[in-house]
Design a protein around this motif. Sequence first.
Motif, short mmCIF file in Angstrom:
data_model
loop_
_atom_site.label_atom_id
_atom_site.label_comp_id
_atom_site.label_asym_id
_atom_site.label_seq_id
_atom_site.Cartn_x
_atom_site.Cartn_y
_atom_site.Cartn_z
N ALA A 155 0.83 -1.21 0.00
CA ALA A 155 0.00 0.00 0.00
C ALA A 155 0.86 1.25 0.00
CB ALA A 155 -0.94 -0.01 1.20
N ALA A 156 1.93 1.24 0.76
CA ALA A 156 2.81 2.42 0.81
C ALA A 156 3.48 2.66 -0.54
CB ALA A 156 3.87 2.24 1.89
N ALA A 157 3.79 1.59 -1.26
CA ALA A 157 4.43 1.73 -2.57
C ALA A 157 3.53 2.46 -3.56
CB ALA A 157 4.81 0.36 -3.12
N ALA A 158 2.23 2.23 -3.45
CA ALA A 158 1.29 2.93 -4.33
C ALA A 158 1.31 4.43 -4.05
CB ALA A 158 -0.11 2.38 -4.16
N LEU A 159 1.47 4.80 -2.79
CA LEU A 159 1.52 6.23 -2.44
C LEU A 159 2.88 6.84 -2.74
CD1 LEU A 159 -0.53 6.36 0.87
CD2 LEU A 159 -1.27 6.87 -1.46
N ILE A 160 3.94 6.07 -2.64
CA ILE A 160 5.27 6.56 -2.97
C ILE A 160 5.37 6.88 -4.46
CG2 ILE A 160 7.69 5.84 -3.16
CD1 ILE A 160 7.28 4.43 -0.45
N PHE A 161 4.62 6.13 -5.27
CA PHE A 161 4.62 6.35 -6.71
C PHE A 161 4.18 7.78 -7.06
CE2 PHE A 161 1.66 6.68 -10.28
CZ PHE A 161 2.53 6.49 -11.34
#
Length: 83
Positions: free
Chosen positions: A28-34
Amino acid sequence: MHTALVMLGGLALLAVCLACGHLSGHFAAAALIFIPLWLAVAGLNLWIGVSRAGYTLREELPIFLLVFTMPSVIAVLVWWRSN
């Protein structure tokens, strides 16, 4: 055609971010880091369009919004579904 290729590049970057997030356990955090990464890349595309391709900011801004928004909406949906 260039706009479609840039958006496909955004989706490819999203896939890389999600794969890294899956491997690290922070999907989930990776989607926001994108999103900030993609903002920087889309901003670079805007800058190149204005400074080198000869478009005005007024001409290039709607393209920037389209290029940034489409992959970002998908990233937010992935984040929302994974929480």
